[in-house]
Scaffold this motif. Sequence first.
Motif, PDB file in Angstrom:
ATOM      1  N   VAL A 215       0.848  -1.211   0.000  1.00 10.55           N
ATOM      2  CA  VAL A 215       0.000   0.000   0.000  1.00 10.55           C
ATOM      3  C   VAL A 215       0.877   1.252   0.000  1.00 10.55           C
ATOM      4  O   VAL A 215       0.654   2.212  -0.747  1.00 10.55           O
ATOM      5  CB  VAL A 215      -0.960  -0.010   1.213  1.00 10.55           C
ATOM      6  CG1 VAL A 215      -1.638   1.345   1.380  1.00 10.55           C
ATOM      7  CG2 VAL A 215      -1.987  -1.115   1.057  1.00 10.55           C
ATOM      8  N   LEU A 216       1.923   1.221   0.854  1.00 13.81           N
ATOM      9  CA  LEU A 216       2.834   2.368   0.978  1.00 13.81           C
ATOM     10  C   LEU A 216       3.518   2.679  -0.361  1.00 13.81           C
ATOM     11  O   LEU A 216       3.579   3.825  -0.816  1.00 13.81           O
ATOM     12  CB  LEU A 216       3.881   2.053   2.044  1.00 13.81           C
ATOM     13  CG  LEU A 216       4.560   3.267   2.671  1.00 13.81           C
ATOM     14  CD1 LEU A 216       3.555   4.085   3.473  1.00 13.81           C
ATOM     15  CD2 LEU A 216       5.701   2.821   3.570  1.00 13.81           C
ATOM     16  N   MET A 217       4.015   1.623  -0.998  1.00 16.40           N
ATOM     17  CA  MET A 217       4.731   1.804  -2.275  1.00 16.40           C
ATOM     18  C   MET A 217       3.788   2.322  -3.354  1.00 16.40           C
ATOM     19  O   MET A 217       4.140   3.202  -4.145  1.00 16.40           O
ATOM     20  CB  MET A 217       5.388   0.491  -2.706  1.00 16.40           C
ATOM     21  CG  MET A 217       6.687   0.233  -1.948  1.00 16.40           C
ATOM     22  SD  MET A 217       7.376  -1.372  -2.286  1.00 16.40           S
ATOM     23  CE  MET A 217       7.927  -1.156  -3.946  1.00 16.40           C
ATOM     24  N   THR A 218       2.578   1.776  -3.371  1.00 11.20           N
ATOM     25  CA  THR A 218       1.602   2.216  -4.372  1.00 11.20           C
ATOM     26  C   THR A 218       1.277   3.691  -4.171  1.00 11.20           C
ATOM     27  O   THR A 218       1.190   4.464  -5.133  1.00 11.20           O
ATOM     28  CB  THR A 218       0.313   1.379  -4.257  1.00 11.20           C
ATOM     29  OG1 THR A 218       0.666   0.018  -4.133  1.00 11.20           O
ATOM     30  CG2 THR A 218      -0.590   1.576  -5.457  1.00 11.20           C
ATOM     31  N   THR A 219       1.129   4.087  -2.885  1.00 12.32           N
ATOM     32  CA  THR A 219       0.827   5.493  -2.587  1.00 12.32           C
ATOM     33  C   THR A 219       1.953   6.402  -3.085  1.00 12.32           C
ATOM     34  O   THR A 219       1.720   7.427  -3.722  1.00 12.32           O
ATOM     35  CB  THR A 219       0.646   5.677  -1.063  1.00 12.32           C
ATOM     36  OG1 THR A 219      -0.216   4.669  -0.595  1.00 12.32           O
ATOM     37  CG2 THR A 219       0.100   7.055  -0.739  1.00 12.32           C
ATOM     38  N   LEU A 220       3.203   5.986  -2.746  1.00 10.52           N
ATOM     39  CA  LEU A 220       4.358   6.794  -3.158  1.00 10.52           C
ATOM     40  C   LEU A 220       4.426   6.913  -4.687  1.00 10.52           C
ATOM     41  O   LEU A 220       4.678   7.989  -5.234  1.00 10.52           O
ATOM     42  CB  LEU A 220       5.659   6.173  -2.631  1.00 10.52           C
ATOM     43  CG  LEU A 220       5.901   6.340  -1.128  1.00 10.52           C
ATOM     44  CD1 LEU A 220       7.126   5.542  -0.699  1.00 10.52           C
ATOM     45  CD2 LEU A 220       6.100   7.823  -0.793  1.00 10.52           C
ATOM     46  N   TRP A 221       4.196   5.823  -5.354  1.00 10.43           N
ATOM     47  CA  TRP A 221       4.229   5.792  -6.821  1.00 10.43           C
ATOM     48  C   TRP A 221       3.143   6.707  -7.412  1.00 10.43           C
ATOM     49  O   TRP A 221       3.375   7.467  -8.346  1.00 10.43           O
ATOM     50  CB  TRP A 221       4.055   4.351  -7.297  1.00 10.43           C
ATOM     51  CG  TRP A 221       4.188   4.155  -8.775  1.00 10.43           C
ATOM     52  CD1 TRP A 221       3.249   3.655  -9.619  1.00 10.43           C
ATOM     53  CD2 TRP A 221       5.321   4.457  -9.580  1.00 10.43           C
ATOM     54  NE1 TRP A 221       3.720   3.623 -10.897  1.00 10.43           N
ATOM     55  CE2 TRP A 221       4.999   4.118 -10.911  1.00 10.43           C
ATOM     56  CE3 TRP A 221       6.589   4.987  -9.312  1.00 10.43           C
ATOM     57  CZ2 TRP A 221       5.880   4.284 -11.971  1.00 10.43           C
ATOM     58  CZ3 TRP A 221       7.470   5.152 -10.374  1.00 10.43           C
ATOM     59  CH2 TRP A 221       7.111   4.807 -11.675  1.00 10.43           C
ATOM     60  N   ALA A 222       1.967   6.643  -6.764  1.00 11.55           N
ATOM     61  CA  ALA A 222       0.854   7.479  -7.217  1.00 11.55           C
ATOM     62  C   ALA A 222       1.181   8.956  -7.037  1.00 11.55           C
ATOM     63  O   ALA A 222       0.905   9.785  -7.898  1.00 11.55           O
ATOM     64  CB  ALA A 222      -0.407   7.131  -6.440  1.00 11.55           C
ATOM     65  N   LEU A 223       1.820   9.251  -5.867  1.00 14.80           N
ATOM     66  CA  LEU A 223       2.195  10.645  -5.603  1.00 14.80           C
ATOM     67  C   LEU A 223       3.194  11.143  -6.653  1.00 14.80           C
ATOM     68  O   LEU A 223       3.125  12.272  -7.123  1.00 14.80           O
ATOM     69  CB  LEU A 223       2.814  10.770  -4.203  1.00 14.80           C
ATOM     70  CG  LEU A 223       1.828  10.764  -3.039  1.00 14.80           C
ATOM     71  CD1 LEU A 223       2.580  10.710  -1.712  1.00 14.80           C
ATOM     72  CD2 LEU A 223       0.959  12.027  -3.088  1.00 14.80           C
ATOM     73  N   TYR A 224       4.138  10.247  -7.002  1.00 13.38           N
ATOM     74  CA  TYR A 224       5.169  10.607  -7.986  1.00 13.38           C
ATOM     75  C   TYR A 224       4.543  10.891  -9.348  1.00 13.38           C
ATOM     76  O   TYR A 224       4.912  11.829 -10.040  1.00 13.38           O
ATOM     77  CB  TYR A 224       6.194   9.465  -8.091  1.00 13.38           C
ATOM     78  CG  TYR A 224       7.224   9.675  -9.164  1.00 13.38           C
ATOM     79  CD1 TYR A 224       8.253  10.619  -8.998  1.00 13.38           C
ATOM     80  CD2 TYR A 224       7.184   8.935 -10.348  1.00 13.38           C
ATOM     81  CE1 TYR A 224       9.191  10.817  -9.981  1.00 13.38           C
ATOM     82  CE2 TYR A 224       8.119   9.132 -11.332  1.00 13.38           C
ATOM     83  CZ  TYR A 224       9.121  10.072 -11.149  1.00 13.38           C
ATOM     84  OH  TYR A 224      10.055  10.267 -12.134  1.00 13.38           O
ATOM     85  N   LEU A 225       3.554  10.079  -9.694  1.00 15.12           N
ATOM     86  CA  LEU A 225       2.932  10.230 -11.015  1.00 15.12           C
ATOM     87  C   LEU A 225       1.826  11.289 -11.046  1.00 15.12           C
ATOM     88  O   LEU A 225       1.391  11.706 -12.111  1.00 15.12           O
ATOM     89  CB  LEU A 225       2.340   8.895 -11.481  1.00 15.12           C
ATOM     90  CG  LEU A 225       3.330   7.795 -11.858  1.00 15.12           C
ATOM     91  CD1 LEU A 225       2.563   6.541 -12.223  1.00 15.12           C
ATOM     92  CD2 LEU A 225       4.199   8.221 -13.047  1.00 15.12           C
ATOM     93  N   ALA A 226       1.425  11.721  -9.872  1.00  7.06           N
ATOM     94  CA  ALA A 226       0.238  12.576  -9.777  1.00  7.06           C
ATOM     95  C   ALA A 226       0.200  13.745 -10.754  1.00  7.06           C
ATOM     96  O   ALA A 226      -0.804  13.926 -11.447  1.00  7.06           O
ATOM     97  CB  ALA A 226       0.071  13.076  -8.360  1.00  7.06           C
ATOM     98  N   PRO A 227       1.277  14.561 -10.846  1.00  8.00           N
ATOM     99  CA  PRO A 227       1.168  15.751 -11.694  1.00  8.00           C
ATOM    100  C   PRO A 227       0.817  15.423 -13.142  1.00  8.00           C
ATOM    101  O   PRO A 227      -0.032  16.076 -13.734  1.00  8.00           O
ATOM    102  CB  PRO A 227       2.560  16.385 -11.619  1.00  8.00           C
ATOM    103  CG  PRO A 227       3.211  15.789 -10.444  1.00  8.00           C
ATOM    104  CD  PRO A 227       2.606  14.457 -10.251  1.00  8.00           C
ATOM    105  N   THR A 228       1.485  14.386 -13.707  1.00  5.62           N
ATOM    106  CA  THR A 228       1.232  14.084 -15.114  1.00  5.62           C
ATOM    107  C   THR A 228      -0.074  13.332 -15.315  1.00  5.62           C
ATOM    108  O   THR A 228      -0.796  13.577 -16.271  1.00  5.62           O
ATOM    109  CB  THR A 228       2.382  13.255 -15.711  1.00  5.62           C
ATOM    110  OG1 THR A 228       2.672  12.206 -14.824  1.00  5.62           O
ATOM    111  CG2 THR A 228       3.596  14.109 -15.962  1.00  5.62           C
TER     112      THR A 228
END
Lengths: 293, 444
Positions: free
Chosen positions: B25-38
């Motif tokens: 869950v943590l990794m998915t959240t971080l990944w989502a945050l990283y991709l969020a702007p685009t």
Amino acid sequence: MTIIRSLNVRKQVTAYLMILPAVIFLGFFMFYAAFEATRLSFYSWYGIGEKTFVGLANFRELFNDPRFYNSLYKTGLLAGGRVVGLIGMGFLLALALHKRVTGWKVFRVIFYLNCVISLTVVGLLWGSLLNPVVGPITILLKMVHLVPPGWLGDPNVVIWTLIGIGVWQFSGFPMIFLYASMEGIPTQVYEAAALDGITPLKEVWYITLPLIKPVLLTITLLQIIFSLAVFDIVFVMTKGGPGYSTEVLTLYMYRVAFRFHRFGYGSCIAVVFVLGTLAIAYLFIRATRLKEA
Amino acid sequence: MSSKQTKAKRSNVLRKLVVFVVSGVLMTTLWALYLAPTVASGEETITVKTIWFAGQHEWFQPLIEIFEKTHPNVKFEVTVMGVVQLEDITIQLMTDPEGPDTLMANYGTWTTVLPVLAEAGFIVNLDPYYEKYGWWEFLPEHLRTHQIRGSMYLFSVGSVFVPVVYYNKAIFREIGADVPTTWEEFYAVCGKLRSEGYEPIALGNRDAYPAYHIYQGIAARTVPMEDYEKVQRFTSAPYKMADYPGFAKAFGILREMEEKKYWATGSAEMAEVDAQQLFFGGKAGMVCSGTWSMNTFREALGDDLGFFIFPPIEKDIPASLTVSLSDEFPLMSSAKPEVRDAVAEFFDLVLSKQGQVVRMELGNMPIRTDFTSAELEKYDPIMLEVMRMFSSGEYPVTDELWTFWNIEAATEIQALGQEVIAGIKTPEQVVEALDKLATRARGF
């Protein structure tokens, strides 16, 4: 018997395997590159698009190109001057070390040190030393009321400046080889000659020189090859100028290929250059009987 | 196995499962945050690979930063190279599928190669962008001469670069010299400087190109503009320099100035930077350079820096402005439409008033001619004066002589200039050599 033969075969296979990387490396970067350059010399190609086969047209153009003859002359002058200077200076330095001049151990290192300095540094160093306004050499000459020549600006002087810089930098290379060779001469030879009352000059002429001849000739041949291929110091210091007064063949070849994008013609110059160098090397070996020496 | 052991084993498995799920869950959240702007903007990151000349990068970089802020989905990957270093490998770079999306080119040295690159599809036809963004309004008469088969393949980000003579006002005051308005007066100032113990003109002729800039400035005053442009543009071969005696005369003037000792002592072996030091150090009264180095010269001399353009030489040929646009032309080679659009939008920013102000703040001339005097007054007075001269219509304006020559002639005119100054070749021999080079190998 079978065991010995098997051992021999294994040894040979090992030997071949050991030289295989070098063979692959040389094969690709030397022989294949040389083959490609030779092939390209029969084409017109600008680095992009189709290569057009032009037969001997590049060679015909080359032999009618006044700039080629100019660069050939400049190469000969620069290489000739450098070889004479380097071998002469290298021999004198080696002799001085061999005669154990005071501080010879220090000098042995100092004289060789120049050889390992980067060409760019050498260019910057001599550029500032010879600066026509603030260069120490210029200032020194003016102090004794001498007019400094245009070291890098006078077309009649500049080639000699480059020869001088080359000799200054690389004399240590022949010196080391000649010195090692002189050290190999048995002292008894000198002692016997001294008993006969030989003069120092005759000692050099009749003993030292003949006994180091094979090394001297080999190092001369190497210097001829190195000097013909000189590019870096010319590029760094004069870029072939002023005008074309120091445009050697390697620089012309570089300009034709990489500045004018005429890779076919550039390869043609390269082929002629390599063949010329091989011919000079062969003639030198024949003339000096280096093989027998 | 006892029930205690079974319980412990189950608990261990459960713990591992919890750790695994939480980490996931943590990794998915971080990944989502990283991709969020685009992801949020529905766009992928567009990477623009660029190679700029070192000089141009200085003012492109602040604009890249502005652009990336307003276009968060675009990222520039910048490489900075020297002019010669880049030119030597440009063909390889342009034809490499992994090569840059846009890079700088010197038009003058590419007249033979660009048409081939264009035909083979290695560079992008920019006509749609020129129309879309209205770039034709900037120096259109110069831009049109840079078309390849009627189309534009280059972004024009060049400035109104004009070769000028800089002088040291303090030295001129000291020797009682005025700004020359005729060639005779110019020679008189040179002679006076020499007799007063100054080097008249600091010239770093070891680098060859400074004398070339001077040559084309002189040639534009010894050859009528119409003939000058025929030879410059080769609008219809064979126009030869030898047909117009003014070209040889201009080379003769370079030699004459050497004989009269108007160039600084040792100029043949001096690099341009060393020659400039003579001028900065108050040892030379003048230096021939251009508006491209205005900033450096101002920093060194402050209010003592003055300038003028070469005065007329022939009575019926007025002093002109020779504009050098040739070394500031980025090309575009990307095959990806979204990258092309991003690059074009970036260059629209470069050409905007905002982009040009960044350029002017760094001491460079603008390309836009629509700045008012009030806007220009904030910058160097030389900029204002040159732009006034440029817009006034008093001076004929043309491009530098070599702009449209093939690479050999464009390169070799510099070495030949050195030869004529050194007295190795006569002006006529140099003109003949240039004609041979210029008419040979035009196109493949």
